[in-house]
Write an enzyme that holds these catalytic residues in place. Structure first.
Site, PDB file in Angstrom:
ATOM      1  N   CYS A   1       5.307   5.628   4.930  1.00 40.93           N
ATOM      2  CA  CYS A   1       4.381   4.733   3.826  1.00 40.93           C
ATOM      3  C   CYS A   1       3.852   6.410   3.253  1.00 40.93           C
ATOM      4  CB  CYS A   1       3.259   4.771   5.560  1.00 40.93           C
ATOM      5  SG  CYS A   1       3.718   3.341   6.882  1.00 40.93           S
TER       6      CYS A   1
ATOM      7  N   HIS B   1       0.773  -1.255   0.110  1.00 43.73           N
ATOM      8  CA  HIS B   1       0.158  -0.041   0.433  1.00 43.73           C
ATOM      9  C   HIS B   1       0.753   1.099   0.065  1.00 43.73           C
ATOM     10  CE1 HIS B   1      -0.734   0.842   4.648  1.00 43.73           C
ATOM     11  NE2 HIS B   1       0.946   0.604   4.205  1.00 43.73           N
TER      12      HIS B   1
ATOM     13  N   HIS C   1       3.275  -5.690   4.310  1.00 47.02           N
ATOM     14  CA  HIS C   1       2.512  -5.854   5.097  1.00 47.02           C
ATOM     15  C   HIS C   1       2.713  -6.359   5.378  1.00 47.02           C
ATOM     16  CE1 HIS C   1       3.282  -1.289   7.057  1.00 47.02           C
ATOM     17  NE2 HIS C   1       2.677  -0.938   6.193  1.00 47.02           N
TER      18      HIS C   1
ATOM     19  N   GLU D   1      -1.040  -4.615  11.948  1.00 49.55           N
ATOM     20  CA  GLU D   1      -0.436  -3.719  10.118  1.00 49.55           C
ATOM     21  C   GLU D   1       0.229  -4.717  10.313  1.00 49.55           C
ATOM     22  OE1 GLU D   1      -1.012  -0.196   7.912  1.00 49.55           O
ATOM     23  OE2 GLU D   1       0.139   0.542   9.076  1.00 49.55           O
TER      24      GLU D   1
ATOM     25  N   HIS E   1       4.899  -0.007  -0.556  1.00 49.83           N
ATOM     26  CA  HIS E   1       5.323  -1.125   0.517  1.00 49.83           C
ATOM     27  C   HIS E   1       4.212  -2.202   0.750  1.00 49.83           C
ATOM     28  CE1 HIS E   1       3.793   2.350   3.392  1.00 49.83           C
ATOM     29  NE2 HIS E   1       4.077   1.143   3.803  1.00 49.83           N
TER      30      HIS E   1
ATOM     31  N   ASP F   1      -5.401 -10.999  -0.804  1.00 45.57           N
ATOM     32  CA  ASP F   1      -3.223 -11.659  -0.551  1.00 45.57           C
ATOM     33  C   ASP F   1      -2.166 -11.028  -2.349  1.00 45.57           C
ATOM     34  OD1 ASP F   1      -1.432 -12.813   0.477  1.00 45.57           O
ATOM     35  OD2 ASP F   1      -2.403 -14.773  -0.248  1.00 45.57           O
ATOM     36  N   HIS F   2      -1.023 -10.447  -1.424  1.00 49.16           N
ATOM     37  CA  HIS F   2      -0.107 -10.549  -3.479  1.00 49.16           C
ATOM     38  C   HIS F   2      -1.108  -9.537  -4.180  1.00 49.16           C
ATOM     39  CE1 HIS F   2       1.479 -13.631  -1.043  1.00 49.16           C
ATOM     40  NE2 HIS F   2       2.252 -13.726  -1.682  1.00 49.16           N
TER      41      HIS F   2
END
Ligand code: NI
Length: 142
Positions: free
Chosen positions: A36, A17, A44, A127, A42, A82-83
């Site tokens: 961020c 994100h 998480h 997170e 980047h 996811d991913h």
């Protein structure tokens, strides 16, 4: 009426994100969101805990079949996030900053539609190991 009990299912997804407010200039975004705000995104490792609260069904002994709960989370949350790059790939964050707070609310709203209305629902989203959110924050039913 018997007492309520909570059951929990823990799941996991990885996602990228970028926190950014398009109404602010670059300097303000950097000042508020720091790393961020990195324009190249980047990732998480999100840890998701779904809490379901209700009475024990006397016939099954369950509040909710955990296999059913796991399948719902897989199908509606993990496969969606996811991913993925949350900003770029997920319609929910097209105009919504993907903070842990906003992700938790989005997850709650999706799951709320899939889980029996007689059951209460609460989302906890990590997170990082040290930063996590919970939604709804308070409920008179809990
Ligand atoms: Ni971040």
């Amino acid at each position: 009426m018997s007492a309520k009990i909570a059951v929990f299912r823990k799941e996991h997804f990885n996602a990228a994100h970028r926190l950014h407010n398009p109404h602010w200039d670059d300097a303000t975004n950097k000042a508020i969101f720091g790393k961020c705000n990195n324009p190249h995104y980047h990732g998480h490792n999100y840890e998701l805990i779904v809490k379901v609260i209700g009475e024990i069904n006397p016939e099954t002994g369950y509040v909710m079949d955990m296999k059913v709960l796991s399948d719902i989370i897989q199908q509606h949350i993990i496969e969606r996030f996811d991913h993925r790059n949350l900003n770029e790939d997920c319609a929910a964050f097209k105009n919504l900053n993907p903070t842990a707070e906003n992700i938790a609310v989005v997850i709650y709203d999706i799951l709320r539609k899939e889980i029996n209305q007689n059951l209460d629902l609460q989302i906890r989203l990590y997170e990082t190991e040290r930063n996590f959110v919970e939604y709804p924050a308070l409920s008179q039913n809990f």
